[in-house]
Design an enzyme around this catalytic site. Structure first.
Site: not given
Length: 439
Positions: A273, A426, A372, A224, A270, A338-339, A431, A201
């Protein structure tokens, strides 16, 4: 039980010389962002309701999901004075830490600013690029039990450095519980408005606007599955930073420059997580890999998130014996992590071989955790191999570029025939005529 007699932590072990290595390695890297139809349905309903009803829908879902009742959406705005007071009330060590991290992140991102550019060609035409900041940006900050002041800084600071006109922050506060560190970070980063709303929302409110919340141009920040799906659905109406996958770390180590306990804990940084996170070690030294495995088995025993770590390491963790560091670099480019930590002699030498990584950490002292929070570069990084074509969040994500074209009279006479010829080919006669009229 003595440390040496501890059972080894379950983790995948591979050797690159094995016949089926490539197949097994690729299968362990595989992770698909599986769509949950139930999540998709809920998010679709929420977005449509917010588009139809505005404030009323946001209030209804906030009461339903966060158990937070309000008569007006304006009542869920957290005054900036409250954020400033949260900063003033922090214990001195937390205030110092937050301010030091903020300054380092700001200093790094100020170096990303681009002033735009232009040049004159041989016909006196001025051509170039104008860089302007976005007008209004929405920042989503996860709430609930966890507190992520670092996410506030990493998203808000580059936006402000870029010159974004207005930054609207949303953060869920279930049962009305506000986290003072998050509010203090909002004050430091100079958020313009803060609302205690979250979920799909909040994303919909930012994307489409309501009677109280102005529509933004881009939405950044983690969340999430419902937040990620909402961001995916509103993309195109607004910009988004990325759809992030599970956390990833890849350590390239020659086995000579660091204690095995350091490498083990970096892998855990990591893995803790969530269960889908991935931690990989590539090393040519079999003895060192064995030492790391024993260190992992010892150190996990005392970590609060042991259950999560053990599941992550068993499912997606990986210790790989490679032929040499050259092969390690080849595999690292395949992973596009990522790392990426390079713990070896002359880490710059191996870094030159890396083409795909969200962030590179060079040398034994460069733990991923520093990146981080306080090193300076952004911790919002591409995951799921998207480092092949994506970059860390930065000032450039909050700016847009417009082409500058100023044609001289001579330039119109020289370029006009070229444009007219191509337009005619074209079948676009207007144009062609537009160019011909100026010849």
């Amino acid at each position: 039980m003595s440390p040496s007699s501890l059972p080894l932590l379950p983790i995948n072990r591979l050797d690159s010389t094995e016949a089926d290595f490539a197949k097994r390695f690729t299968s362990l890297l595989a992770w698909e962002d599986e769509k949950d139809q139930a999540v998709e349905q809920v998010v679709s309903e929420i977005i449509q309701a917010v588009r139809r009803e505005g404030d009323a829908a946001v209030l209804r879902y906030t009461e339903r999901f966060d158990r937070l009742h309000a008569q007006r959406l304006a009542d869920l705005e957290i005054p900036l004075s409250v954020c400033q007071q949260a900063l003033a009330d922090l214990p001195s060590h937390q205030a110092y830490t937050l301010e030091a991290a903020h300054q380092r992140i700001k200093s790094f991102h100020e170096r990303q600013l681009s002033p735009g550019w232009s040049y004159l060609d041989e016909y006196g035409n001025r051509l170039g690029q104008k860089v302007t900041a976005l007008d209004r940006v929405g920042l989503y900050v996860p709430g609930g039990k966890a507190a992520y002041p670092s996410s506030v800084l990493m998203n808000a600071v580059p936006a402000k450095v870029a010159g974004v006109g207005e930054l609207i922050m949303v953060v869920p506060t279930p049962d009305g519980q506000r986290n003072p560190l998050v509010l203090a970070a909002a004050a430091l980063a100079q958020a313009d408005q803060v609302f205690s709303i979250g979920g799909a929302q909040a994303v919909a409110a930012l994307a489409y606007g309501t009677q109280t919340i102005a529509a933004v141009d881009k939405i950044t920040g983690p969340g999430n599955a419902y937040v990620a799906e909402a961001k995916r659905r509103v993309f195109g109406k607004v910009g988004i930073d990325m759809i992030a996958g599970p956390s990833e770390i890849l350590v390239l180590c020659d086995g000579r420059q660091v204690r095995p306990e350091w490498v083990a804990m970096d892998l855990f940084s990591q893995a803790e997580h969530d269960e889908l996170a991935q931690a990989i070690l590539l090393c040519p030294d079999a003895d060192f890999i064995e030492q790391v495995h024993h260190a992992l088995s010892r150190l996990v025993m005392n970590l609060p998130r042991r259950t999560v770590i053990e599941r992550s390491m068993a499912d997606r963790g990986l210790l790989v014996k490679v032929r040499d560091m050259n092969e390690a670099c080849e595999l690292a480019n395949q992973v596009a992590a990522e790392h990426l930590e390079i713990v070896a002699e002359n880490p710059e030498l191996w870094a030159d071989q890396i083409r795909h990584a969200g962030a590179l950490f060079l040398g034994p002292w460069s733990s991923e955790s520093l990146g981080d929070y306080c090193a300076g570069p952004n911790h919002v990084l591409p995951t799921m191999r998207t480092a092949r074509f994506s970059s860390p969040l930065g000032v450039y994500d909050f700016q847009k570029r417009s082409s500058l074209i100023q044609i001289s009279e001579k330039g119109a006479k020289v370029l006009g025939p070229l444009a007219s010829c191509l337009a005619t080919a074209e079948g676009l006669q207007a144009h062609a005529a537009s160019a011909d009229m100026r010849i």
